[in-house]
Motif scaffolding. Sequence first.
Motif, PDB file in Angstrom:
ATOM      1  N   LEU A  17      31.548  12.180  -1.035  1.00  0.00           N
ATOM      2  CA  LEU A  17      31.783  11.141  -0.034  1.00  0.00           C
ATOM      3  C   LEU A  17      33.202  10.593  -0.049  1.00  0.00           C
ATOM      4  CD1 LEU A  17      28.461   9.178  -0.668  1.00  0.00           C
ATOM      5  CD2 LEU A  17      28.918  10.762   1.209  1.00  0.00           C
ATOM      6  N   LYS A  18      34.155  11.327  -0.620  1.00  0.00           N
ATOM      7  CA  LYS A  18      35.499  10.759  -0.788  1.00  0.00           C
ATOM      8  C   LYS A  18      36.169  10.412   0.532  1.00  0.00           C
ATOM      9  CE  LYS A  18      37.693  15.288  -1.524  1.00  0.00           C
ATOM     10  NZ  LYS A  18      38.456  16.081  -2.531  1.00  0.00           N
ATOM     11  N   HIS A  19      35.842  11.139   1.600  1.00  0.00           N
ATOM     12  CA  HIS A  19      36.446  10.808   2.895  1.00  0.00           C
ATOM     13  C   HIS A  19      35.793   9.574   3.506  1.00  0.00           C
ATOM     14  CE1 HIS A  19      38.788  14.425   2.719  1.00  0.00           C
ATOM     15  NE2 HIS A  19      37.716  15.193   2.645  1.00  0.00           N
ATOM     16  N   GLU A  20      34.587   9.255   3.029  1.00  0.00           N
ATOM     17  CA  GLU A  20      33.880   8.066   3.508  1.00  0.00           C
ATOM     18  C   GLU A  20      34.202   6.855   2.646  1.00  0.00           C
ATOM     19  OE1 GLU A  20      31.340   7.623   5.785  1.00  0.00           O
ATOM     20  OE2 GLU A  20      31.212   9.649   6.573  1.00  0.00           O
ATOM     21  N   GLN A  21      34.229   7.088   1.341  1.00  0.00           N
ATOM     22  CA  GLN A  21      34.173   6.007   0.384  1.00  0.00           C
ATOM     23  C   GLN A  21      35.515   5.627  -0.228  1.00  0.00           C
ATOM     24  OE1 GLN A  21      31.682   4.131  -1.564  1.00  0.00           O
ATOM     25  NE2 GLN A  21      30.690   4.305   0.413  1.00  0.00           N
ATOM     26  N   GLY A  22      36.447   6.575  -0.235  1.00  0.00           N
ATOM     27  CA  GLY A  22      37.582   6.366  -1.115  1.00  0.00           C
ATOM     28  C   GLY A  22      37.117   6.670  -2.518  1.00  0.00           C
ATOM     29  N   GLN A  23      37.198   5.700  -3.417  1.00  0.00           N
ATOM     30  CA  GLN A  23      36.817   5.927  -4.805  1.00  0.00           C
ATOM     31  C   GLN A  23      35.752   4.931  -5.230  1.00  0.00           C
ATOM     32  OE1 GLN A  23      37.982   8.447  -6.464  1.00  0.00           O
ATOM     33  NE2 GLN A  23      37.308   8.085  -8.556  1.00  0.00           N
ATOM     34  N   ILE A  24      34.605   5.463  -5.635  1.00  0.00           N
ATOM     35  CA  ILE A  24      33.572   4.615  -6.230  1.00  0.00           C
ATOM     36  C   ILE A  24      33.932   4.448  -7.702  1.00  0.00           C
ATOM     37  CG2 ILE A  24      31.105   4.336  -6.670  1.00  0.00           C
ATOM     38  CD1 ILE A  24      30.619   6.453  -4.484  1.00  0.00           C
ATOM     39  N   THR A  25      34.029   3.221  -8.152  1.00  0.00           N
ATOM     40  CA  THR A  25      34.424   2.999  -9.550  1.00  0.00           C
ATOM     41  C   THR A  25      33.250   2.641 -10.444  1.00  0.00           C
ATOM     42  OG1 THR A  25      34.931   0.668  -9.106  1.00  0.00           O
ATOM     43  CG2 THR A  25      36.733   2.260  -8.864  1.00  0.00           C
ATOM     44  N   GLU A  26      32.152   2.185  -9.844  1.00  0.00           N
ATOM     45  CA  GLU A  26      31.007   1.779 -10.654  1.00  0.00           C
ATOM     46  C   GLU A  26      29.716   2.018  -9.891  1.00  0.00           C
ATOM     47  OE1 GLU A  26      28.638   0.840 -13.539  1.00  0.00           O
ATOM     48  OE2 GLU A  26      30.804   0.878 -13.847  1.00  0.00           O
ATOM     49  N   LEU A  27      28.705   2.468 -10.622  1.00  0.00           N
ATOM     50  CA  LEU A  27      27.368   2.643 -10.058  1.00  0.00           C
ATOM     51  C   LEU A  27      26.357   1.905 -10.925  1.00  0.00           C
ATOM     52  CD1 LEU A  27      27.089   6.437  -9.079  1.00  0.00           C
ATOM     53  CD2 LEU A  27      27.128   4.487  -7.519  1.00  0.00           C
ATOM     54  N   THR A  28      25.379   1.314 -10.268  1.00  0.00           N
ATOM     55  CA  THR A  28      24.276   0.662 -10.970  1.00  0.00           C
ATOM     56  C   THR A  28      22.974   1.286 -10.486  1.00  0.00           C
ATOM     57  OG1 THR A  28      25.507  -1.422 -11.039  1.00  0.00           O
ATOM     58  CG2 THR A  28      23.131  -1.531 -11.446  1.00  0.00           C
ATOM     59  N   TYR A  29      22.161   1.774 -11.429  1.00  0.00           N
ATOM     60  CA  TYR A  29      20.855   2.310 -11.046  1.00  0.00           C
ATOM     61  C   TYR A  29      19.932   1.164 -10.653  1.00  0.00           C
ATOM     62  CZ  TYR A  29      22.157   6.842 -13.012  1.00  0.00           C
ATOM     63  OH  TYR A  29      22.775   8.038 -13.266  1.00  0.00           O
ATOM     64  N   LEU A  30      19.200   1.379  -9.566  1.00  0.00           N
ATOM     65  CA  LEU A  30      18.263   0.385  -9.074  1.00  0.00           C
ATOM     66  C   LEU A  30      16.841   0.908  -9.205  1.00  0.00           C
ATOM     67  CD1 LEU A  30      20.171  -0.580  -5.790  1.00  0.00           C
ATOM     68  CD2 LEU A  30      20.251  -1.769  -7.994  1.00  0.00           C
ATOM     69  N   LYS A  31      15.886   0.005  -9.099  1.00  0.00           N
ATOM     70  CA  LYS A  31      14.479   0.397  -9.157  1.00  0.00           C
ATOM     71  C   LYS A  31      14.211   1.399  -8.043  1.00  0.00           C
ATOM     72  CE  LYS A  31       9.817  -1.577  -9.238  1.00  0.00           C
ATOM     73  NZ  LYS A  31       9.010  -2.814  -9.051  1.00  0.00           N
ATOM     74  N   SER A  32      13.634   2.543  -8.390  1.00  0.00           N
ATOM     75  CA  SER A  32      13.556   3.657  -7.442  1.00  0.00           C
ATOM     76  C   SER A  32      12.253   3.728  -6.660  1.00  0.00           C
ATOM     77  CB  SER A  32      13.764   4.991  -8.168  1.00  0.00           C
ATOM     78  OG  SER A  32      12.761   5.192  -9.134  1.00  0.00           O
ATOM     79  N   ASP A  33      11.352   2.761  -6.847  1.00  0.00           N
ATOM     80  CA  ASP A  33      10.146   2.737  -6.012  1.00  0.00           C
ATOM     81  C   ASP A  33      10.152   1.446  -5.211  1.00  0.00           C
ATOM     82  OD1 ASP A  33       9.728   1.496  -8.582  1.00  0.00           O
ATOM     83  OD2 ASP A  33       7.661   1.124  -7.962  1.00  0.00           O
ATOM     84  N   LYS A  34       9.844   1.591  -3.932  1.00  0.00           N
ATOM     85  CA  LYS A  34       9.925   0.460  -3.018  1.00  0.00           C
ATOM     86  C   LYS A  34       8.626   0.330  -2.237  1.00  0.00           C
ATOM     87  CE  LYS A  34      14.181  -0.671  -3.893  1.00  0.00           C
ATOM     88  NZ  LYS A  34      14.530  -2.003  -4.422  1.00  0.00           N
ATOM     89  N   LEU A  35       8.218  -0.938  -2.010  1.00  0.00           N
ATOM     90  CA  LEU A  35       7.069  -1.206  -1.164  1.00  0.00           C
ATOM     91  C   LEU A  35       7.554  -1.807   0.147  1.00  0.00           C
ATOM     92  CD1 LEU A  35       4.601  -2.741  -3.745  1.00  0.00           C
ATOM     93  CD2 LEU A  35       4.288  -0.603  -2.532  1.00  0.00           C
TER      94      LEU A  35
END
Length: 290
Positions: A38-56
Motif C-alpha cells: 500500500l505504499k502508494h496509498e499510505q506512504g509509510q506505516i510506522t506502527e501497527l496494533t492488532y485488534l480483536k478479530s471477531d466482530k458482532l
Amino acid sequence: MEERREKYINPFTDYGFKRLFGEEPNKELLLDFLNELLKHEQGQITELTYLKSDKLGSSEEDRKAVFDLYCQNERGEKFIVELQKTKQKFFKDRTVYYSTFPIREQAQRGSDWTFELKAVYTVAILDFVFDEDQNEPDKFRYDVKLTDIETCQVFYDKLTFVYLEMPKFQKDIKELTTKFEKWMYVIRNLNKLDKVPDELREGIFERLFEVAEIAKFSPEEVQAYEESLKSYRDLKNSLDTAFEEGVEQGIERRNVEIVKNSLQQGLSIDVVSAISGLSHGEIERIKNEG
C-alpha cells in the motif's frame, strides 16, 4: 516414494498464515508487507496494533464476522487481511460486509460528530482465481475503490479493497524486480523452498524464513501446524476430486450431445464412433436412452 518433508511452513494454512503475520513478535513482517502493498496509498506505516478479530453486528441477530487479521496503524486507519483458500460464491460480498465493521465502530455518540471517517483497507490473499478474471492471466492484483463510472475518477478514497490472485503470480526468482514482487514470490513458494534464495537475503526476508522454519518449532507447535496442514490438504484434495468429477461429467454430456446430433443427421454408427471416439455399444446405449 517417501513424501518430501517441507522445511518451511505453508502460508496458506491457517497456522502458517497466523504465525507469519498474526503474532506480536513477528509484527514487523506484516508491517513490511502492508507497506509494500500500500505504499502508494499510505506512504509509510510506522506502527501497527492488532485488534480483536471477531466482530458482532449492532444486534444479536446480526451475523458475526471473524477476520483472519485485523489491525490499526498509528493514524487510526484500519486493515483487514483475509486469506481465502477456496472459491466462495459470495466472497466479494463478504469482504464488503467485513469492511462495514471498522466503519461502524468509528461512530461517535452525540450531535457533535461530523461523520469524518478514517480509511479502511481490506486485503484478500486468494489461493484461487475469480472466474471472471480467468481471461486476464497476467493481472494478479486488483485495487478497488468507489469510482465514478463516466470519468473513471476515484469518488471516495477512504475505502479500499485489494485482491491478490496468487495462482496468477508465476514469476521466477530471477525475474523479481521489486520488493513487492519478492513478497508475492515468498507467499506463493515458501513451502517449496529448502533454503533462503540469494535474491531474498535481506533483513526482513531472512527474518521470515527464520520464523517459518519448522525445525525450530516446539513439539506443540509442530503438532498444531501438522493439523492445520492436514486440513488444508484435505480441502485441496476434495476440491481437486470435485473438479475432476466435474470435468468427467462435462465430457460425458458433450459426448452424449455429439452422438445424439450425429444420429439425428443420419450418420451411421461407424461414422459416429469415429467422430466421438466412443464404442458401438456406448453409442447404442445413448441411442436407446433417447
